[in-house]
Design an enzyme around this catalytic site. Structure first.
Site, PDB file in Angstrom:
ATOM      1  N   GLU A 273       0.806  -1.152  -0.090  1.00 41.42           N
ATOM      2  CA  GLU A 273       0.066  -0.040  -0.191  1.00 41.42           C
ATOM      3  C   GLU A 273       0.719   1.140   0.141  1.00 41.42           C
ATOM      4  OE1 GLU A 273      -2.014  -0.497   3.618  1.00 41.42           O
ATOM      5  OE2 GLU A 273      -3.292  -2.183   3.063  1.00 41.42           O
ATOM      6  N   PRO A 274       1.658   1.300  -0.941  1.00 41.09           N
ATOM      7  CA  PRO A 274       2.497   2.603  -1.041  1.00 41.09           C
ATOM      8  C   PRO A 274       1.752   3.927  -1.223  1.00 41.09           C
ATOM      9  CG  PRO A 274       2.945   1.412  -2.964  1.00 41.09           C
ATOM     10  CD  PRO A 274       1.921   0.738  -2.173  1.00 41.09           C
ATOM     11  N   GLY A 275       2.188   4.923  -0.657  1.00 37.40           N
ATOM     12  CA  GLY A 275       1.594   6.302  -0.958  1.00 37.40           C
ATOM     13  C   GLY A 275       2.763   7.347  -1.521  1.00 37.40           C
ATOM     14  N   ARG A 276       3.406   7.612  -0.433  1.00 33.75           N
ATOM     15  CA  ARG A 276       4.423   8.423  -0.370  1.00 33.75           C
ATOM     16  C   ARG A 276       5.367   8.187  -1.558  1.00 33.75           C
ATOM     17  NH1 ARG A 276       5.903  11.680   3.995  1.00 33.75           N
ATOM     18  NH2 ARG A 276       5.173   9.895   5.257  1.00 33.75           N
ATOM     19  N   ARG A 312       2.718  19.771   6.420  1.00 36.11           N
ATOM     20  CA  ARG A 312       3.842  19.120   7.039  1.00 36.11           C
ATOM     21  C   ARG A 312       4.914  19.562   7.784  1.00 36.11           C
ATOM     22  NH1 ARG A 312       6.792  16.193   4.301  1.00 36.11           N
ATOM     23  NH2 ARG A 312       6.672  14.393   5.663  1.00 36.11           N
ATOM     24  N   CYS A 342      -2.019  33.609  10.214  1.00 30.75           N
ATOM     25  CA  CYS A 342      -2.058  34.291  11.556  1.00 30.75           C
ATOM     26  C   CYS A 342      -1.335  33.154  12.765  1.00 30.75           C
ATOM     27  CB  CYS A 342      -3.201  35.201  11.985  1.00 30.75           C
ATOM     28  SG  CYS A 342      -3.469  36.286  10.559  1.00 30.75           S
ATOM     29  N   TYR A 370       0.649  14.054   0.734  1.00 27.89           N
ATOM     30  CA  TYR A 370       0.503  14.742   1.869  1.00 27.89           C
ATOM     31  C   TYR A 370       0.529  16.081   1.734  1.00 27.89           C
ATOM     32  CZ  TYR A 370       0.713   9.702   3.026  1.00 27.89           C
ATOM     33  OH  TYR A 370       0.614   8.248   3.214  1.00 27.89           O
TER      34      TYR A 370
HETATM   35  N1  LLP Z   1      -1.583   2.146   4.415  1.00 27.24           N
HETATM   36  C1  LLP Z   1      -2.047   2.419   5.708  1.00 27.24           C
HETATM   37  C2  LLP Z   1      -2.885   1.732   6.340  1.00 27.24           C
HETATM   38  C3  LLP Z   1      -1.764   3.735   6.050  1.00 27.24           C
HETATM   39  O1  LLP Z   1      -2.124   4.122   7.087  1.00 27.24           O
HETATM   40  C4  LLP Z   1      -0.822   4.655   5.217  1.00 27.24           C
HETATM   41  C5  LLP Z   1      -0.339   6.048   5.454  1.00 27.24           C
HETATM   42  C6  LLP Z   1      -0.096   4.212   3.998  1.00 27.24           C
HETATM   43  C7  LLP Z   1      -0.961   2.763   3.604  1.00 27.24           C
HETATM   44  C8  LLP Z   1       0.617   4.739   3.147  1.00 27.24           C
HETATM   45  O2  LLP Z   1       1.825   5.029   3.796  1.00 27.24           O
HETATM   46  P1  LLP Z   1       3.064   5.656   2.806  1.00 27.24           P
HETATM   47  O3  LLP Z   1       3.360   4.771   2.052  1.00 27.24           O
HETATM   48  O4  LLP Z   1       2.554   7.044   2.175  1.00 27.24           O
HETATM   49  O5  LLP Z   1       3.876   5.922   3.987  1.00 27.24           O
HETATM   50  N2  LLP Z   1       0.578  12.765   6.623  1.00 27.24           N
HETATM   51  C9  LLP Z   1       1.918  12.105   6.883  1.00 27.24           C
HETATM   52  C10 LLP Z   1       2.005  10.608   6.780  1.00 27.24           C
HETATM   53  C11 LLP Z   1       0.595   9.863   7.366  1.00 27.24           C
HETATM   54  C12 LLP Z   1       0.506   8.388   6.882  1.00 27.24           C
HETATM   55  C13 LLP Z   1      -0.717   7.624   7.198  1.00 27.24           C
HETATM   56  N3  LLP Z   1      -0.692   6.343   6.738  1.00 27.24           N
HETATM   57  C14 LLP Z   1       3.072  12.826   6.518  1.00 27.24           C
HETATM   58  O6  LLP Z   1       2.800  13.600   5.708  1.00 27.24           O
HETATM   59  O7  LLP Z   1       4.130  12.366   6.565  1.00 27.24           O
END
Ligand code: LLP
Length: 424
Positions: A273-276, A312, A342, A370
């Protein structure tokens, strides 16, 4: 390869000058490179060539429809945490049968909608949620595919706000509880056990915690086999970190090798489940310098983007690189880059050496993840326009918000929608 390079001293995204984008679309603007998104996704999925797997992009990182449609076209799956994200995936052309639904709590209508669309799996995080999903599936006369999210209690060594795999975190359930939940789930009439799941945190730059989590999960998979509960998939979540500054990050090929080695002879499908990793370095937040100011020896660059656009730095003390779009031959100085909000916490970068003047465009790098998805209307500011660049073409994938967009849902007092307990 980087899709952000200087040509004749001007920072470009793919083939287009960010100065021209600023002039044509205004600022603040989120600008993403299509090629960078595609490359990151392909790098991830190709690292697992030969292994049954599914890369489910974590929609929360950047949920713009344009971004989702690029990934849907590549055949990506999606990791969602709400009915809103599910609707986005569907509208972007994503395949619901490649969707996993995460999160500590899911609403009744969200579960119903996901069952109706036939998603791949609900990642379950508590005993009561297991019962809830069984009940809704039973009312709809369908089987709900599930996995249980285990909290493997490993230290991901990341910022405490984005660490999720320690036992003090709210996420997942302990090994022991998960084992008893699987046994109970087997007996539930409308539950179809598919897999096991974990997600230990975000912006993880060390491979070891992933390997440890995988070992603990594999151990459970083997234990479950002994009681005749056979799983089809193992979902290891997201969390691979990216380079924001000079940190050394995880090599995805190495990650893939280590995970497959732990999997050994087992035949499970792997889900990620990659996002970043997919979007962070594919985007910049483009902003314009409104004023330069010196307060008692402290230099400030005051930008037209603030913490409402990119939270962030304020929330996690995160560091993101900053470039002046057009380099000039003037003297440099050290600046704090702040927004118009502000609050003293309204900063985007601190103590940066820059050669800058009012009117210059500034790119805040690594803002693709994000960034917009965590932006808000704080101070009643319109949210930014979002653009995707492909080669020499710019696609506007979200209009700049207007004040009317912001106010449409509100009314004066007393309103036409008043409710009194005397009406009952
Ligand atoms: N799967 C689950 C269940 C998650 O909670 C998350 C992220 C991901 C996958 C994706 O994770 P990634 O591959 O993007 O690391 N707002 C924060 C990051 C919060 C992440 C929350 N969960 C930031 O800007 O650093």
């Amino acid at each position: 390869m980087s899709h952000f390079e200087r040509q004749d001293g001007i920072l470009h995204i793919e083939q287009i000058s960010l100065e021209k984008i600023g002039q044509d679309f205004g600022t603040p603007a989120y600008v993403y490179s299509k090629a960078a998104i595609e490359e990151a996704y392909l790098q991830y999925t190709e690292a697992f060539t030969g292994q049954k797997h599914l890369v489910c992009y974590a929609v929360k990182a950047n949920s713009n429809l344009g971004v989702l449609s690029i990934l849907a076209n590549l055949g990506a799956g999606f990791d969602i945490v709400s009915g809103g994200e599910l609707e986005r995936v569907v509208r972007a052309g994503g395949d619901p049968s490649k969707v996993v639904f995460s999160g500590v709590a899911k609403l009744e209508w969200e579960i119903g909608k996901a069952l109706e669309l036939g998603i791949a799996c609900f990642n379950i995080e508590s005993e009561t949620e297991l019962d809830q999903i069984n009940r809704i599936a039973s009312d709809m006369n369908v089987q709900a595919p599930i996995s249980i999210r285990v909290n493997p209690d490993v230290d991901a060594k990341t910022h405490p706000y984005i660490s999720t795999g320690l036992k003090e975190n709210k996420f997942g359930v302990s090994r022991d509880l998960a084992m008893s939940m699987y046994i109970r789930a087997e007996a539930l009439s409308n539950i179809d056990i598919k897999g096991i799941d974990c997600h230990i945190g975000s912006q993880i730059t060390d491979l070891q915690p992933f390997i440890e989590a995988m070992h603990r999960i594999i151990d459970m998979v083997d234990e479950l086999e002994k009681v005749n509960i056979k799983l089809e998939h193992i979902d290891l979540g997201g969390g691979i970190g990216v380079q924001y500054k000079d940190e050394s990050t995880i090599d995805v090929e190495e990650y893939a090798g280590a995970i497959q080695q732990s999997l050994g002879h087992r035949k499970h499908t792997l889900i990620f489940e990659p996002g970043r990793f997919i979007v962070a370095n594919a985007g910049v937040l483009l902003s314009q310098v409104l004023h330069l100011k010196n307060n008692e020896g402290n230099n400030f660059v005051i930008l037209d983007a603030g913490m409402n656009d990119l939270i962030r730095p304020a929330l996690y003390q995160s560091w993101q690189a900053v470039s002046v779009v057009k380099t000039a031959a003037a003297e440099s100085a050290r600046y704090n880059l702040v927004g118009p909000i502000c609050e003293s916490g309204d900063f985007l970068a601190r103590d940066r050496e820059l050669t800058v003047a009012a009117g210059d465009y500034i790119a805040i790098h690594s803002s693709g993840a994000y960034g917009f998805s965590m932006s808000s209307n704080y101070n009643s500011r319109n949210r930014a326009v979002e653009l995707i660049v492909s080669g020499d073409t710019v696609h506007q994938v979200r209009k700049r918000e207007t004040i009317d967009d912001q106010l449409n849902l509100e009314s004066l007092f007393p309103s036409a929608f008043s409710y009194s307990t005397h009406d009952k």
